[in-house]
Each structure stands twice: as C-alpha cells, then as structure tokens.
Enzyme design. Structure first.
Site, short mmCIF file in Angstrom:
data_model
loop_
_atom_site.label_atom_id
_atom_site.label_comp_id
_atom_site.label_asym_id
_atom_site.label_seq_id
_atom_site.Cartn_x
_atom_site.Cartn_y
_atom_site.Cartn_z
N TYR A 148 0.88 -1.17 0.00
CA TYR A 148 0.00 0.00 0.00
C TYR A 148 0.92 1.23 0.00
O TYR A 148 2.02 1.18 -0.54
CB TYR A 148 -0.93 -0.08 1.21
N ARG A 201 -6.15 10.36 -10.68
CA ARG A 201 -5.53 11.05 -9.53
C ARG A 201 -4.98 9.98 -8.59
O ARG A 201 -5.51 9.76 -7.51
CB ARG A 201 -6.55 11.92 -8.82
N LYS A 219 -5.74 -2.20 -2.84
CA LYS A 219 -6.85 -1.99 -1.91
C LYS A 219 -7.53 -3.32 -1.57
O LYS A 219 -7.83 -3.61 -0.40
CB LYS A 219 -7.88 -1.04 -2.52
N GLU A 291 -12.15 4.86 -6.23
CA GLU A 291 -10.80 5.11 -5.72
C GLU A 291 -10.01 5.97 -6.70
O GLU A 291 -9.93 5.67 -7.89
CB GLU A 291 -10.08 3.78 -5.51
N ASP A 292 -9.45 7.06 -6.20
CA ASP A 292 -8.51 7.89 -6.96
C ASP A 292 -9.08 8.45 -8.25
O ASP A 292 -8.43 8.47 -9.30
CB ASP A 292 -7.21 7.12 -7.22
N ASP A 314 -13.56 6.19 -1.23
CA ASP A 314 -12.62 6.09 -0.12
C ASP A 314 -11.83 7.37 0.08
O ASP A 314 -11.51 7.74 1.21
CB ASP A 314 -11.67 4.91 -0.36
N ASP A 315 -11.49 8.08 -0.99
CA ASP A 315 -10.71 9.31 -0.87
C ASP A 315 -11.49 10.40 -0.13
O ASP A 315 -10.90 11.23 0.55
CB ASP A 315 -10.31 9.83 -2.25
N ASN A 454 -0.18 11.66 0.60
CA ASN A 454 0.64 10.52 0.17
C ASN A 454 1.16 10.77 -1.25
O ASN A 454 0.53 11.48 -2.02
CB ASN A 454 -0.21 9.24 0.17
#
Length: 615
Positions: A148, A201, A219, A291-292, A314-315, A454
């Site tokens: 991760y 992203r 994930k 996600e992203d 999740d972001d 991150n």
C-alpha cells in the site's frame, strides 16, 4: 443452541430483501475455504467452517501447480500428490506453511529496493494466494508500506515494467455497450466487492492512466489482509478512458490507451453502464468502492450514485473517517471538546471536504448547530483562503467559505486565524514550513498537526519536523509511515499513521456481511468512533493516535460488528433473520489463509459387504 448450530441455521434460513431467495449467507462462511475448480455456486454449497476442511477438486495434474487458488507448493502431502497426479512435478520435500513463510521472508529480505519487494509479494500472490495472505498477516505492519502507501505509488508509476499477469478487469471507453459481456470473462461469479479507478488522480502522483490498476489491486489485497474479506469475492477494475499524461502517451512501453482522456457524455455513459452491469451481474448488494478519481468527477459521481447503489468513495469518506478518528483520539490529549477547536485545511479537494463534512457531523451529534460547526472550518486552496464573495466557487467550497478578507498564503492564514488544528491534504510536500509549525506551537499548548498527503514525498512535513519545531508538543499524524522520533531531551515519539486501511476493510466486511443497501455517512462516523476508542492511553503516551497496525484485523472486526448493530437497529440490513450473536456471525465470514486438504475421502465397507459374487 451452540454457536456453530446457530450459524448453520442462519445460513439455511437466510433470504435477501428485493432479490431471489437462496440458501447461503451473504458471505459464504470461509474459515479455511479454498478456491476449487467448481463454479461459485458449487463452492458456496459445500463450504463449511473449519481450519483445514477437505476439498473435492475436479482439476488434476500440472494445472493445479499453476493455479494460485489451488497451489500449495511443497506443502502438498505425498498422498495429495499421488491422488492429484502431481507427484514428480514437485521436489521430494514436504513443508508446512510456516516453513514456506520463512522461505518467502528469507527471499524478501535479500531485496533492498521497495519496488523489488513489492514485485516479490505480487508474484507470490500470482503463484500461491493462500501463502501470500499468510505472509501478509504474519506481520501486517511490516508489509503494509510495501503493498500500500507509499510503495504502491512507485509501483503504479512503474506498472508497465512490473506487470506480470492479468489481475482485474481493464474496461476501456471503446467497450461501451459490452461491459456486461466483459464481466462474464471474470472467472468468479460470487463477487461481493469491486474497487474501481479511472487512474486520473493516483495518490498525489496525478494522472497515471492504466497504470492506476495497482491501486484497486492493492486496496483489495488489504480487504483480505486487514478485513478478512474473501479474496475470491473481490474484483479490481480499471476504467481506461485515456490519459492526459504526456510522458505516458509518448512511452512505447505504456500499457493503456494512448490518447487524451475522454470526458463529458461519453465518460458518463461508460460509468453509468459499468455501475448497472455490475449490479445486474452480482446483485444490488455488491459493494462498489470508487478510488482515486479526480476532484471534478469524485464528488459528482458520489452524489450521483450514493442513493442508487451500494457505493462509497474512499478518498472522500474513508479518509474523512480515519482523520476524524485521529482527531477524536487527540481530544483525550487536549482535554477539551471537538467544538473547542478551529481547523485550517491546506487543500480543499476530496479529502478536505470529506473530513470537514464528517467533523461537522460529529459536532452536530454532540449538539452543536450546523451553522456554528461550519464556522470552525477554514480552507486554503491554490488561490488562498476560501472566503465569501470569491467567484467560481464549487458547491462544496461554498459551504465552507468564511466571511473574512482574502488571504493568499497558508503561513498568513495560520498567523491570523490561529487554528488549534492544521490538516494537510493538498499533496504539496513541505507545505507546513518551519514558521508555520512554530506559530502553531506559539498559540497552542498541544497543536494538532496532520500531514495526511501521500506518498511520503508529498507529506506536508515529516514527523521529525513536527516534533522538533513544536518542542514535542505537537499531536502528529501522517498519511505515510514515519519512523519513531527521539528528541535531544531523550523523549521518543511513535507517529501515528492515518491510514485508510483502518477503515475501508472493516466497512466493507460490515456492509456486505449484513447486506446494507446504501453506505450512509453515519457508517463512517461510527467507524471513526470505534477506531478512536481502540486507541489506548499507552498509545497516546507514545504519540500514537491510532492503534498499532498489528491490531488492524481486530479493528476491522470491531468496525464490522458495530456496523451490523447500526444496520439492524435502523432497518438498513437486507439479510434476515438478524443474527443473535453478531460477533460469532462476523467471525464465521473471516477468510483464513490456512491450506485446505485435498486428500480424497477414502473408506471401506465391511468385508462381507465387499465380497465379490461368484458364479
């Protein structure tokens, strides 16, 4: 009635609201269950709890040693090798799984490069899935930074070189009208959770296009390693609509579509079709985690689908939950209430908005009016402090626009607003400068400083900078891991990592275990409260705002159980009857990496019954 009989009765009598009735729980009891060559329905009908059940398989021979779901390597016994037709295909050596773990660790330790370590683990997953998860769970704190953040970011950047074999579905903009057919290509039929990205992203690294597949894969590995979700119920998906990354477009080794990103109606039609196709094939209780995605799509898609499908981002929501958990834990150090704090955000994107909204929810739950709670939130974006009257504000930013003269820099905002908490989520490395950290320490006895971006290179400050410049008074959390810090006076602090993995695996386990229909924000606030409660006084004394990562499976279990309580109390669960013992029920869903026995059932009749008749 004992626990085992209770679970058996529940499994037989279970039904789904609004869907076909069928006689298996939403999550096949999978303690020790291995993937076999039968269909998903056959697997479900024959599964039963137990550390090492006997499994009947139809495949035999060489193919078994090349199937990661079946392969046990040198852990196959002689009897299994003979019965399966693989004797001679393996060295004449018999190992336990524990010895195999030691062999993997010895090979792993020969690598000094984190990307090489990542490749070793992913190659193991492709070769022997149960051993892969046994290795991860043997020391999750050690392997988390590899599979991760931060290493997964590097792996995504190098995904074309690290790619070994297909893992997940690549669906492109040119596949519109045929996504249902593509889902039929996936070998597993009983999918309970999908993680999807469009690669625009990736962490703080920007548009990585098709290379973003490393994120859903990583994930979902954590779904299993941290939450105990059966890996065969999980599907990673990359929606490839092109990339605006010129470096990738000009790279002959790039593995994705080599054109600019398709946007607008075509993009929306692709996502609409994908959402419908997933639920048509796997049911409305299939969880879809976004996600992203870039800010321009993340909020829009979440608002579009959150009340129609079982989905979350999740972001936005996972990050919010883990950040608020850290803040709630910090209150035990500052010795005051949430509404006594003033928050300044560096960044006003997905993560910032998610955290801010959840802070407001937490204040409202404590009895603070929403309009008063919103006044506690100050946001700084690329143009400076977000204030009323500024033109072209998005709907999300308008909510947190303050009645204040414009301020351009974060440093000036901190000086004039004098926040008690500073939260960085803009992926601008070093944004929390020395003057800012010293100012935070000057007007706060215990300043809260969260550098959540991150990977590590994008962190707003390091743990060492925070503790040193605040004279050890800073309450610090980060998105990426940092080593313990020892100050000149001898005090040592163990920085807490605000890792979303504390949240999303437990949320996934909880919602799919009891068939929650929609993932409400209440679920993320509950998860934050559970996580904060699990932080001990000893953790706080060491500087931790989160439990040690070594306890993360227990964290996920408690979050899942609490979500089940919430779902049934609020009539949100779709699986009935309600389990009497929810902890036992959740435990029965936890995937185990223990090997199954493939020895065929062998027995004899009484001698007289086996006599051969003669003329």
């Amino acid at each position: 009635m004992n626990a085992a009989r209770k679970l058996s009765t529940l499994a037989v009598s279970r039904r789904v609201v609004g869907r076909k009735s069928f006689s298996k729980p939403p999550f096949t009891p999978v303690l020790g269950v291995g993937i076999r060559s039968e269909t998903a329905a056959e697997r479900a009908s024959s599964s039963s709890p137990g550390p090492s059940p006997q499994r009947h398989i139809k495949k035999r021979g060489y193919e078994i040693t090349r199937n990661p779901y079946l392969n046990k390597g040198m852990a196959f016994s002689l009897e299994e090798r003979l019965q399966l037709g693989i004797h001679g295909l393996l060295p004449p050596c018999f190992l336990t799984q524990d010895v195999q773990v030691l062999r993997v660790l010895k090979s792993y330790e020969t690598k000094t490069n984190d990307l090489d370590k990542y490749i070793i683990l992913m190659t193991l997953q492709d070769r022997n899935e149960k051993l892969f998860y046994r290795v991860l769970t043997s020391n999750i704190e050690k392997f988390m930074p590899i599979i991760y953040t931060p290493t997964v970011g590097l792996a995504c950047q190098q995904y074309g070189l690290a790619f070994r074999r297909p893992r997940g579905l690549f669906i492109t903009i040119h596949d519109r009208g045929h996504i249902a057919t593509m889902l039929n290509s996936w070998p597993e039929e009983d999918i309970k959770a999908v993680v999807v990205t469009d690669g625009e992203r990736i962490l703080g690294l920007g548009d990585l296009g098709s290379y973003g597949m490393g994120i859903p894969v990583g994930k979902l590995a954590l779904y299993t390693a941290c939450g105990g979700v059966n890996p065969h119920h999980c599907l990673p998906v990359l929606l490839d609509v092109g990339t605006d990354n010129e470096t990738l477009l000009n790279d002959p080794l790039y593995i994705g579509l080599k054109h600019k990103r398709i946007r607008g109606q075509e993009y929306d039609e692709l996502v609409d079709e994908f959402m419908q196709a997933v639920t048509d094939r796997y049911g409305m209780n299939c969880l879809i985690q976004f996600e992203d995605f870039a800010n321009s799509n993340a909020f829009r898609l979440l608002n579009k689908y959150r009340n129609k499908y079982l989905t979350f981002n999740d972001d936005i929501q996972g990050t919010a939950s883990v950040a608020v958990a850290g803040i709630l834990a910090a209150l035990r150090i500052t010795k005051n209430k949430l509404h006594d704090h003033k928050f300044v955000f560096q960044g006003a994107g997905e993560a910032a908005m998610g955290i801010a909204h959840l802070i407001v929810m937490a204040m409202e739950k404590a009895g603070i009016p929403k309009q008063e709670a919103v006044k506690k939130i100050w946001m700084v974006d690329s143009k400076g402090l977000i204030t009323k009257g500024r033109s072209h504000l998005t709907h999300e930013k308008e909510m947190f626009a303050q009645d204040h003269p414009p301020i351009k820099s974060l440093e000036e905002v901190v000086k004039k607003i004098e926040p008690t908490a500073l939260i960085g989520v803009a992926a601008i490395g070093g944004a929390f400068t020395e003057p800012i950290l010293k100012d935070m320490a000057s007007f706060n006895k215990r300043p809260i400083i969260f550098a959540l971006s991150n990977p590590t290179s994008k962190s707003e400050c390091t743990a060492e900078q925070c503790y040193r410049l605040t004279e050890g008074r800073g309450i610090f959390a980060s998105g990426s891991p940092f080593d313990p810090v020892t100050l000149p006076d001898g005090r040592t602090f163990v920085p807490g990592q605000g890792n979303n993995a504390y949240i999303f695996p437990g949320v996934a386990l909880g919602v799919i275990t009891c068939g929650v229909r929609h993932v409400h924000d209440d679920i993320f606030l509950i998860s934050a409260e559970v996580l904060a409660e699990l932080v001990t006084d000893k953790d706080l004394a060491e500087g931790r705002l989160y439990p040690p990562l070594s306890t993360i499976r227990d964290v996920s279990f408690k979050i899942a159980t609490k979500i089940m309580d919430y779902a049934y109390k609020n009539n949100l669960a779709a699986w009935y009857p309600e389990p009497e013992d929810k902890e036992a029920f959740v435990s029965a869903q936890i995937y185990s990496p223990d090997y199954d026995s493939f020895v065929m059932d062998n027995y004899k009749w009484p001698k007289e019954a086996m006599e051969i008749q003669k003329v």
